[in-house]
Design a protein around this motif. Structure first.
Motif: not given
Ligand SMILES: Nc1nc2c(ncn2[C@@H]2O[C@H](COP(=O)(O)OP(=O)(O)OP(=O)(O)O)[C@@H](O)[C@H]2O)c(=O)[nH]1
Ligand SMILES: [Mg+2]
Length: 481
Positions: A139-150
């Motif tokens: 998509t080329g959008r600015p992006r962040m990933a979040i590791l949500n450790n469940l």
């Protein structure tokens, strides 16, 4: 710029049940967002603005989970010449019911939102995850990933870090259930790095967040000072015809009722102040486990033992504030000598815990014109204000640090403090300097008389200082909640 009206807009995306809605709830402090252990809870893309001073300063869009990421990825890969793939995909399939889910998911991105991918870092990476990462990259959008450790299994975390780093501008661990204010601010700061063009805008957003938090601390300190004033000047009066109190038993019954009413009045004041604090921190869902100190009666032994100053501190603070609060208790009131038990009333056992054996307040009896006037208050017990103060600060600490995404979930409850840690924990006021204890004691002494004092201003600052400390990430207050 990928934002609407100059405010950041971020779509929260990921697998069904990855914790997307929980992340949105925590970041927007909205505990009314639907969160459920069943997958497929969120079915449409919904906008949740962050509003400060009546203005939207940021928007998060909660999205449904990916269903057919490989279909979208295939289409993206088959159209390498499209300038904006998300926009083109939605333009092409927007009216096709077969793609309605995919379009609901991609529409916010097509409209220009940045992306936050939420993954459950406790699970192994699957092919579907890689497909999602790749299509979001395209998509080329600015992006962040979040590791949500469940589930707190962290053996897969390094593999996630590696995979996510390839497709995302920033990768962060963020636990939607435990995130504190400081961690939320850290996440917002990290968003600056996902696209340089967002930096000025996000700097403003973070500042607005910080100002708002500071204001809530000030409001909470004011609420607490007002509670102390109200509680310490409090009196309850019962007027009874002399003919109706012609035996000691009857008089005793009236005293007991009066003591009960007095305690209830103080309980109500505490609970009103708690409601205000809860509102300052935007909590609607509020469930406390029964073993929390906050669930116990204000006058219970547990509360009295866990909170307030210790004996030595009490002696120093009391001496500074003068004999009135130093614990000298006049047992002869209105010409009638009363034993300590009578002063305390019918619930003596419970009250003793908080008060260290001394009465909460005196009962004064005056006889005029055929009536007896029973008055209880104001509070004379020197320990009680410190216990009350500690408890409202404890309540504030919970309101400040309980993430909104957690709602009423109580798995891995922080409330269940192992015995061995309990003894070591000190109340908030106990940890202050003796100078601060004296200042507070002087403020309390004046409040009992309904008087203003310069010590009040300083006391408010002391309380603000404690509250600020509570919201710092390096101070672990959670064990006490
Ligand atoms: N222990 C723990 N559970 C979490 C955390 N985040 C979310 N959960 C739980 O995971 C489940 C799913 O959370 P949701 O936020 O509804 O997930 P979602 O991705 O929005 O799910 P869908 O809308 O169904 O796609 C709920 O039972 C949450 O309470 C977390 O940080 N820790
Ligand atoms: Mg959801």
């Amino acid at each position: 710029m990928t934002a609407r009206d100059d405010i950041p807009v971020l779509a929260i995306m990921g697998h069904p049940n990855a914790g997307k809605s929980s992340v949105v709830a925590t970041l927007t402090e909205n505990d009314r967002i639907a969160i459920d252990k069943r997958a497929g809870t969120t079915t449409t893309s919904d906008e949740y603005p962050v509003v400060i001073d009546g203005e939207n300063i940021m928007v998060f869009i909660d999205t449904p989970g990916f269903q057919n990421p490989s279909d979208i990825l295939e289409w993206f890969q088959a159209h390498p010449d499209e300038r904006d793939l998300a926009e083109a995909f939605v333009a092409k399939h927007g009216d096709d019911p077969l793609f309605s889910h995919d379009c609901a998911l991609l529409r916010p991105v097509a409209d220009g939102a940045g992306i936050i991918l939420v993954v459950d870092g406790s699970k192994r990476i699957k092919e579907k995850d890689r497909t999602e990462m790749e299509l979001l990259r395209l998509t080329g959008r600015p992006r962040m990933a979040i590791l949500n450790n469940l589930t707190n299994i962290d053996k897969h975390m390094p593999a996630w870090q590696d995979a996510l780093n390839k497709s995302f501008n920033s990768v962060r661990e963020f636990n939607a259930h435990r995130a504190t204010y400081a961690e939320r601010i850290a996440l917002l700061n990290a968003l600056k790095t996902i696209d340089q063009r967002w930096e000025p805008m996000l700097t403003e957003t973070v500042r607005a967040f910080q100002r708002d938090w500071e204001r809530r601390i000030e409001q909470s300190a004011q609420t607490i000072v007002a509670l102390m004033h109200e509680a310490l000047a409090y009196k309850v009066t019962r007027i009874v015809k002399v003919d109706d109190v012609d035996s000691d038993n009857e008089r005793e019954a009236i005293r007991e009722k009066l003591a009960e009413a007095f305690q209830n009045g103080l309980r109500r004041m505490e609970s009103d102040a708690q409601k205000k604090i809860r509102a300052h921190f935007h909590h609607n869902v509020w469930d406390l486990p029964s073993d929390s100190l906050l669930s116990k009666d204000l006058f219970s032994r547990e509360v009295g033992q866990a909170l307030g100053l210790n004996q030595r501190q009490m002696a120093v603070a009391g001496a500074a504030a003068g004999a009135a609060t130093g614990g000298a208790i006049d047992l002869v009131v209105g010409g009638i000598s009363l034993g300590a038990a009578a002063l305390i009333g019918g619930t003596a056992g419970g009250v003793l815990g908080v008060l260290g054996g001394a009465a909460l307040a005196k009962i004064d009896i005056q006889r005029t014109l055929g009536v007896e006037r029973f008055t209880m208050g104001p509070v004379t017990n020197p320990r009680f204000p410190f216990v009350l103060l500690d408890r409202i600060i404890l309540y504030s600490a919970r309101a400040m640090n309980w993430s909104h995404g957690r709602q009423a979930a109580d798995e891995d409850s922080l409330h269940k403090v192992p015995e061995k840690h309990q003894a070591k924990k000190r109340g908030f006021t106990e940890a202050l300097s003796s100078e601060d204890h004296k200042t507070l004691a002087k403020f309390f002494a004046a409040a009992r008389k309904g008087k203003q004092t310069p010590h009040e201003e300083r006391s408010r600052e002391i309380i603000e200082g404690i509250l600020r400390g509570v919201s710092r990430s390096d101070v672990d207050t959670r064990v006490k909640l």
